[in-house]
Write a protein that holds these residues in place. Structure first.
Motif, PDB file in Angstrom:
ATOM      1  N   GLN A  83       1.046  -1.359   0.389  1.00 33.91           N
ATOM      2  CA  GLN A  83      -0.003  -0.413   0.152  1.00 33.91           C
ATOM      3  C   GLN A  83       1.318   1.432   0.362  1.00 33.91           C
ATOM      4  OE1 GLN A  83      -2.479  -0.041   3.435  1.00 33.91           O
ATOM      5  NE2 GLN A  83      -3.431  -2.256   2.684  1.00 33.91           N
ATOM      6  N   GLY A  84       2.173   0.792   0.070  1.00 26.23           N
ATOM      7  CA  GLY A  84       2.555   2.309   0.239  1.00 26.23           C
ATOM      8  C   GLY A  84       3.645   3.104   1.166  1.00 26.23           C
ATOM      9  N   ILE A  85       3.457   2.109   2.092  1.00 31.37           N
ATOM     10  CA  ILE A  85       3.771   2.171   3.887  1.00 31.37           C
ATOM     11  C   ILE A  85       4.421   1.268   3.964  1.00 31.37           C
ATOM     12  CG2 ILE A  85       3.013   1.780   5.996  1.00 31.37           C
ATOM     13  CD1 ILE A  85       0.169   1.549   5.283  1.00 31.37           C
ATOM     14  N   ASP A  86       5.743   2.723   4.162  1.00 30.28           N
ATOM     15  CA  ASP A  86       7.520   2.518   4.521  1.00 30.28           C
ATOM     16  C   ASP A  86       7.840   1.181   6.006  1.00 30.28           C
ATOM     17  OD1 ASP A  86       9.860   1.391   4.336  1.00 30.28           O
ATOM     18  OD2 ASP A  86      11.050   3.400   3.445  1.00 30.28           O
ATOM     19  N   PRO A  87       8.307   0.842   6.332  1.00 36.88           N
ATOM     20  CA  PRO A  87       8.108   0.227   7.555  1.00 36.88           C
ATOM     21  C   PRO A  87       9.478   1.046   8.350  1.00 36.88           C
ATOM     22  CG  PRO A  87       9.216  -1.560   5.731  1.00 36.88           C
ATOM     23  CD  PRO A  87       8.659  -0.087   5.164  1.00 36.88           C
ATOM     24  N   TRP A  88       9.997   1.682   7.419  1.00 33.64           N
ATOM     25  CA  TRP A  88      11.288   2.773   8.394  1.00 33.64           C
ATOM     26  C   TRP A  88      10.810   3.946   7.618  1.00 33.64           C
ATOM     27  CZ3 TRP A  88      14.014  -1.173  10.149  1.00 33.64           C
ATOM     28  CH2 TRP A  88      13.674  -2.224   9.313  1.00 33.64           C
TER      29      TRP A  88
END
Length: 129
Positions: free
Chosen positions: A124-129
């Protein structure tokens, strides 16, 4: 991944239910499930209702993006491990050995897939960093 033939006639109703769920699905997970399911049916290897329901749930959720392939493999590793314990305790050593192998292979697949498969949030485009 695995050779799946369209003319295979399923002997085990639970395995037929799994096969019906994988039909038309595009994920790597559903393709792997389909191939292994057919191989196990040919070998007359059963599956518990709990594991059948879990596999079907995983196929559906992986396909919609609600569950990652990594998490699906982790869930199967636990379920097949439980099934192996139950089968061994009942003296069903062939069934238990196949379930134990399935547990180990799913654990390995989870580790392998985690190195390159994006999570649902990453998709979904949510970067974990």
């Amino acid at each position: 991944m695995f050779k799946v033939t369209s003319n295979h006639t399923f002997k085990n109703p639970a395995r037929l239910d799994i096969d019906k769920t994988t039909q038309g699905k595009t994920s790597d997970y559903s393709h792997a499930v389909s191939g292994v399911n057919q191989i196990l049916d040919r070998g007359n290897i059963g599956i518990s209702d709990r594991s059948k329901n879990s596999v079907i749930d995983n196929v559906k959720k992986v396909e919609t993006g609600a569950r990652s392939e990594v998490n699906a493999h982790q869930r199967e590793a636990l379920n097949f491990g439980r099934d192996a314990f139950v089968s061994f305790s009942k003296g069903q050593f062939k069934q238990g050995a196949v379930e134990a192998l399935g547990s180990g292979l799913n654990a390995a697949a989870s580790g392998f897939k985690s190195t390159y498969t994006p999570t649902p949030h990453e998709k979904q485009g949510i970067d974990p960093w």
